[in-house]
Design a protein around this motif. Structure first.
Motif, PDB file in Angstrom:
ATOM      1  N   THR A 297       0.856  -1.184   0.000  1.00  0.00           N
ATOM      2  CA  THR A 297       0.000   0.000   0.000  1.00  0.00           C
ATOM      3  C   THR A 297       0.891   1.232   0.000  1.00  0.00           C
ATOM      4  O   THR A 297       1.789   1.358   0.838  1.00  0.00           O
ATOM      5  CB  THR A 297      -0.923   0.024   1.227  1.00  0.00           C
ATOM      6  OG1 THR A 297      -1.775  -1.130   1.206  1.00  0.00           O
ATOM      7  CG2 THR A 297      -1.789   1.272   1.226  1.00  0.00           C
ATOM      8  N   LEU A 298       0.655   2.128  -0.956  1.00  0.00           N
ATOM      9  CA  LEU A 298       1.392   3.383  -1.035  1.00  0.00           C
ATOM     10  C   LEU A 298       0.619   4.458  -0.273  1.00  0.00           C
ATOM     11  O   LEU A 298      -0.582   4.638  -0.490  1.00  0.00           O
ATOM     12  CB  LEU A 298       1.583   3.801  -2.495  1.00  0.00           C
ATOM     13  CG  LEU A 298       2.300   2.783  -3.381  1.00  0.00           C
ATOM     14  CD1 LEU A 298       2.386   3.296  -4.816  1.00  0.00           C
ATOM     15  CD2 LEU A 298       3.697   2.472  -2.847  1.00  0.00           C
ATOM     16  N   VAL A 299       1.310   5.151   0.611  1.00  0.00           N
ATOM     17  CA  VAL A 299       0.689   6.168   1.468  1.00  0.00           C
ATOM     18  C   VAL A 299       1.332   7.519   1.159  1.00  0.00           C
ATOM     19  O   VAL A 299       2.557   7.663   1.250  1.00  0.00           O
ATOM     20  CB  VAL A 299       0.880   5.826   2.959  1.00  0.00           C
ATOM     21  CG1 VAL A 299       0.173   6.853   3.837  1.00  0.00           C
ATOM     22  CG2 VAL A 299       0.392   4.419   3.260  1.00  0.00           C
ATOM     23  N   PHE A 300       0.518   8.506   0.810  1.00  0.00           N
ATOM     24  CA  PHE A 300       1.014   9.854   0.534  1.00  0.00           C
ATOM     25  C   PHE A 300       1.022  10.624   1.852  1.00  0.00           C
ATOM     26  O   PHE A 300      -0.001  11.157   2.282  1.00  0.00           O
ATOM     27  CB  PHE A 300       0.123  10.568  -0.475  1.00  0.00           C
ATOM     28  CG  PHE A 300       0.088   9.938  -1.846  1.00  0.00           C
ATOM     29  CD1 PHE A 300       0.918   8.876  -2.183  1.00  0.00           C
ATOM     30  CD2 PHE A 300      -0.768  10.417  -2.813  1.00  0.00           C
ATOM     31  CE1 PHE A 300       0.894   8.300  -3.442  1.00  0.00           C
ATOM     32  CE2 PHE A 300      -0.815   9.852  -4.086  1.00  0.00           C
ATOM     33  CZ  PHE A 300       0.017   8.791  -4.388  1.00  0.00           C
ATOM     34  N   ALA A 301       2.189  10.678   2.491  1.00  0.00           N
ATOM     35  CA  ALA A 301       2.312  11.260   3.829  1.00  0.00           C
ATOM     36  C   ALA A 301       3.196  12.500   3.798  1.00  0.00           C
ATOM     37  O   ALA A 301       4.097  12.621   2.975  1.00  0.00           O
ATOM     38  CB  ALA A 301       2.888  10.231   4.800  1.00  0.00           C
ATOM     39  N   ARG A 302       2.942  13.403   4.718  1.00  0.00           N
ATOM     40  CA  ARG A 302       3.746  14.632   4.788  1.00  0.00           C
ATOM     41  C   ARG A 302       5.159  14.340   5.275  1.00  0.00           C
ATOM     42  O   ARG A 302       6.113  14.995   4.875  1.00  0.00           O
ATOM     43  CB  ARG A 302       3.057  15.648   5.701  1.00  0.00           C
ATOM     44  CG  ARG A 302       1.658  16.029   5.220  1.00  0.00           C
ATOM     45  CD  ARG A 302       1.016  17.090   6.095  1.00  0.00           C
ATOM     46  NE  ARG A 302      -0.398  17.244   5.771  1.00  0.00           N
ATOM     47  CZ  ARG A 302      -0.871  17.932   4.739  1.00  0.00           C
ATOM     48  NH1 ARG A 302      -0.024  18.542   3.919  1.00  0.00           N
ATOM     49  NH2 ARG A 302      -2.168  18.023   4.528  1.00  0.00           N
ATOM     50  N   GLU A 303       5.295  13.346   6.130  1.00  0.00           N
ATOM     51  CA  GLU A 303       6.605  12.937   6.630  1.00  0.00           C
ATOM     52  C   GLU A 303       6.509  11.501   7.117  1.00  0.00           C
ATOM     53  O   GLU A 303       5.417  10.930   7.205  1.00  0.00           O
ATOM     54  CB  GLU A 303       7.070  13.868   7.758  1.00  0.00           C
ATOM     55  CG  GLU A 303       6.074  13.961   8.905  1.00  0.00           C
ATOM     56  CD  GLU A 303       6.479  15.018   9.922  1.00  0.00           C
ATOM     57  OE1 GLU A 303       7.500  15.687   9.698  1.00  0.00           O
ATOM     58  OE2 GLU A 303       5.787  15.153  10.942  1.00  0.00           O
ATOM     59  N   LYS A 304       7.643  10.921   7.432  1.00  0.00           N
ATOM     60  CA  LYS A 304       7.650   9.538   7.887  1.00  0.00           C
ATOM     61  C   LYS A 304       7.494   9.491   9.405  1.00  0.00           C
ATOM     62  O   LYS A 304       8.455   9.339  10.168  1.00  0.00           O
ATOM     63  CB  LYS A 304       8.928   8.820   7.454  1.00  0.00           C
ATOM     64  CG  LYS A 304       8.877   7.329   7.777  1.00  0.00           C
ATOM     65  CD  LYS A 304      10.146   6.588   7.370  1.00  0.00           C
ATOM     66  CE  LYS A 304      10.083   5.140   7.836  1.00  0.00           C
ATOM     67  NZ  LYS A 304      11.313   4.388   7.489  1.00  0.00           N
ATOM     68  N   THR A 305       6.251   9.615   9.846  1.00  0.00           N
ATOM     69  CA  THR A 305       5.900   9.475  11.256  1.00  0.00           C
ATOM     70  C   THR A 305       4.557   8.772  11.329  1.00  0.00           C
ATOM     71  O   THR A 305       3.768   8.804  10.376  1.00  0.00           O
ATOM     72  CB  THR A 305       5.783  10.834  11.964  1.00  0.00           C
ATOM     73  OG1 THR A 305       4.701  11.576  11.374  1.00  0.00           O
ATOM     74  CG2 THR A 305       7.076  11.637  11.859  1.00  0.00           C
ATOM     75  N   LEU A 306       4.275   8.145  12.470  1.00  0.00           N
ATOM     76  CA  LEU A 306       2.982   7.492  12.635  1.00  0.00           C
ATOM     77  C   LEU A 306       1.842   8.501  12.556  1.00  0.00           C
ATOM     78  O   LEU A 306       0.781   8.220  11.990  1.00  0.00           O
ATOM     79  CB  LEU A 306       2.935   6.748  13.970  1.00  0.00           C
ATOM     80  CG  LEU A 306       3.784   5.470  14.057  1.00  0.00           C
ATOM     81  CD1 LEU A 306       3.753   4.900  15.470  1.00  0.00           C
ATOM     82  CD2 LEU A 306       3.306   4.426  13.059  1.00  0.00           C
ATOM     83  N   GLU A 307       2.065   9.701  13.109  1.00  0.00           N
ATOM     84  CA  GLU A 307       1.028  10.727  13.069  1.00  0.00           C
ATOM     85  C   GLU A 307       0.709  11.127  11.633  1.00  0.00           C
ATOM     86  O   GLU A 307      -0.459  11.307  11.256  1.00  0.00           O
ATOM     87  CB  GLU A 307       1.466  11.957  13.872  1.00  0.00           C
ATOM     88  CG  GLU A 307       1.612  11.738  15.360  1.00  0.00           C
ATOM     89  CD  GLU A 307       2.874  10.976  15.747  1.00  0.00           C
ATOM     90  OE1 GLU A 307       2.954  10.497  16.889  1.00  0.00           O
ATOM     91  OE2 GLU A 307       3.786  10.846  14.892  1.00  0.00           O
ATOM     92  N   SER A 308       1.739  11.239  10.810  1.00  0.00           N
ATOM     93  CA  SER A 308       1.544  11.628   9.415  1.00  0.00           C
ATOM     94  C   SER A 308       0.871  10.521   8.616  1.00  0.00           C
ATOM     95  O   SER A 308       0.030  10.785   7.745  1.00  0.00           O
ATOM     96  CB  SER A 308       2.888  11.995   8.782  1.00  0.00           C
ATOM     97  OG  SER A 308       2.706  12.508   7.487  1.00  0.00           O
ATOM     98  N   VAL A 309       1.225   9.261   8.900  1.00  0.00           N
ATOM     99  CA  VAL A 309       0.571   8.137   8.221  1.00  0.00           C
ATOM    100  C   VAL A 309      -0.914   8.101   8.578  1.00  0.00           C
ATOM    101  O   VAL A 309      -1.781   7.913   7.711  1.00  0.00           O
ATOM    102  CB  VAL A 309       1.255   6.809   8.584  1.00  0.00           C
ATOM    103  CG1 VAL A 309       0.468   5.625   8.022  1.00  0.00           C
ATOM    104  CG2 VAL A 309       2.686   6.782   8.057  1.00  0.00           C
ATOM    105  N   LYS A 310      -1.226   8.311   9.846  1.00  0.00           N
ATOM    106  CA  LYS A 310      -2.625   8.306  10.276  1.00  0.00           C
ATOM    107  C   LYS A 310      -3.400   9.422   9.596  1.00  0.00           C
ATOM    108  O   LYS A 310      -4.531   9.216   9.121  1.00  0.00           O
ATOM    109  CB  LYS A 310      -2.706   8.443  11.797  1.00  0.00           C
ATOM    110  CG  LYS A 310      -4.120   8.366  12.342  1.00  0.00           C
ATOM    111  CD  LYS A 310      -4.131   8.418  13.868  1.00  0.00           C
ATOM    112  CE  LYS A 310      -5.556   8.312  14.408  1.00  0.00           C
ATOM    113  NZ  LYS A 310      -5.592   8.362  15.891  1.00  0.00           N
ATOM    114  N   GLU A 311      -2.806  10.600   9.511  1.00  0.00           N
ATOM    115  CA  GLU A 311      -3.469  11.722   8.831  1.00  0.00           C
ATOM    116  C   GLU A 311      -3.736  11.382   7.371  1.00  0.00           C
ATOM    117  O   GLU A 311      -4.817  11.672   6.836  1.00  0.00           O
ATOM    118  CB  GLU A 311      -2.593  12.972   8.936  1.00  0.00           C
ATOM    119  CG  GLU A 311      -3.221  14.240   8.377  1.00  0.00           C
ATOM    120  CD  GLU A 311      -3.001  14.423   6.881  1.00  0.00           C
ATOM    121  OE1 GLU A 311      -3.863  15.063   6.230  1.00  0.00           O
ATOM    122  OE2 GLU A 311      -1.965  13.938   6.368  1.00  0.00           O
ATOM    123  N   ALA A 312      -2.767  10.743   6.705  1.00  0.00           N
ATOM    124  CA  ALA A 312      -2.933  10.351   5.300  1.00  0.00           C
ATOM    125  C   ALA A 312      -4.040   9.311   5.138  1.00  0.00           C
ATOM    126  O   ALA A 312      -4.819   9.365   4.181  1.00  0.00           O
ATOM    127  CB  ALA A 312      -1.609   9.819   4.751  1.00  0.00           C
TER     128      ALA A 312
END
Length: 406
Positions: A297-312
């Motif tokens: 699964t490709l995730v478009f995240a602002r940065e490599k953090t769990l918080e950013s992945v959750k936001e994405a």
């Protein structure tokens, strides 16, 4: 066959004998003692001669720019993984090493709540835990998180693998089937209400969890799947789950299965598309070593953090990639294509360059162009060609991505 293999290895060792003897001593120097006494020798390292493991998988995907989010990193993940703490075959630490070898950035450990057949049965290789540990549904995730942190500490230049705390809500009837709850705070609280899936969904949501409908086309009527040969449908119960806000994404690809209609559902209902392994055996048993066609699964995240992945996740910025296919909402698939594939118009031809690791199959007029990862290709160009179809990138059921080139 075993005997033939031994004979072949023996022949190889004999052929290497002069070189081995010349470097039989410590630090690659011949040992006088070894020459004088036939019962003294030193270790000969034959790793390269007896293994055939591909190099560590490197996945290249350019950053993506979206109108409402700016430039985003593309993280690679697998968000449906099992261990010995439910019905998987390996310890949680092994899942960490497998993910790192596959070039993944983030994974979720999602052991079942209602189905944990490997625990405390006394079978070889299966865990015998203290009562308090066997009743702790968070333990497999915590073990994996500690291993990922230790691996990062041991290698200063390595980026730490992110581990999401998750679990699988596992019902034996379809609907509702199985759901993953991702980014939960405490799985034990969800397990405490396991007799009622509505209460489980409510508890997971109260913890801020992202809820993912797993393998909607899985044919296993006695285990929470559909009847064999039945269509993959969005049932009335799933419609109610969706309306109550307990569905945020769906697996379009699970294990080795693809459910084409899910790409349409994701667009129609604004749900995140996923491609997950749902892995139970070791990675090498299910996909082979470092297989570039395994689901990611490709995730478009602002940065490599769990918080950013959750936001994405909650922004639905995910795309499935498996078996050389891409599938998801067009508003995300198209920017990914634009980031990966450069199209140049030259006199009488198109020139294509793939800047990423995702294969691309293009239909250019009557021509089919296979654009391999990090490769270039060309095709004839005429004024009648207004659109190029990306035949292995899907934005709906049987609907490939169309790219205007006027």
């Amino acid at each position: 066959m075993k005997q033939a293999g031994v004979l072949m290895l023996a022949a190889a060792l004999l052929a290497m004998a002069p070189r081995i003897l010349a470097h039989d001593g410590p630090h690659g120097h011949a040992s006088a003692g070894a020459a004088e006494d036939p019962d003294i020798s030193y270790t000969v390292h034959l790793g390269k001669q007896v293994t055939d493991i591909p190099p560590k998988r490197e996945i290249t995907i350019p950053n993506v720019t979206l109108p409402d989010a700016g430039e985003l990193r593309v993280l690679k993940g697998d968000f449906h993984i099992h261990t010995l703490f439910s019905d998987g075959w390996v310890w949680p630490t092994e899942r960490v090493y497998e993910a790192e070898e596959n070039g993944l950035d983030v994974i979720a450990i999602t052991d079942h709540i209602e189905y944990r057949p490997r625990l405390n049965r006394g079978n070889p290789g299966e865990p015998m835990l203290r009562k308090e540990d066997s009743e702790n549904y968070n333990l497999s995730v915590e073990i994996a998180q500690k291993q990922a942190a230790a691996n990062k500490k041991a290698s200063k230049n390595k980026s730490e693998l992110l581990i999401i705390r998750g679990t699988e809500i596992t019902k034996k009837t379809m609907p509702p089937g199985h759901f993953n709850a991702l980014f939960v705070q405490d799985v034990n609280k969800i397990a405490a209400v396991q007799d009622d899936y509505w209460k489980m969904f409510a508890e997971a949501r109260a913890q801020g969890a992202f809820l993912l409908w797993n393998h909607p086309g899985w044919e296993a009527p006695k285990s929470g799947g559909i009847e064999k040969g039945a269509p993959t449908t969005f049932t009335k119960i799933h419609e109610e789950i969706y309306k109550r806000g307990y569905m945020d994404g769906i697996e379009a690809f699970n294990g080795k299965e693809f459910y084409p209609v899910v790409a349409k559902w994701c667009t129609d209902k604004n749900l995140a598309a996923f491609a997950n392994s749902d892995i139970h055996p070791p990675e090498s048993r299910q996909y082979g070593l470092r297989n570039p066609r395994r689901p990611v699964t490709l995730v478009f995240a602002r940065e490599k953090t769990l918080e950013s992945v959750k936001e994405a996740f909650f922004a639905k910025r995910t795309i499935g990639w498996a078996a050389d296919m891409i599938f998801g909402q067009e508003k995300f698939v198209r920017p990914l294509f634009d980031a990966c594939v450069e199209i140049k118009k030259e006199p009488g031809r198109f020139a294509f360059a793939n800047r990423g690791s995702i294969p691309v199959v293009l239909k250019v007029g009557g021509q089919t162009v296979e654009l391999a990862p990090l490769a270039t290709a060309g095709a004839g160009r005429t004024d009648s060609i207004k659109t190029i179809t990306v035949e292995n990138w899907f934005v709906g059921k049987g609907q490939p991505l169309a790219v205007p080139v006027e």
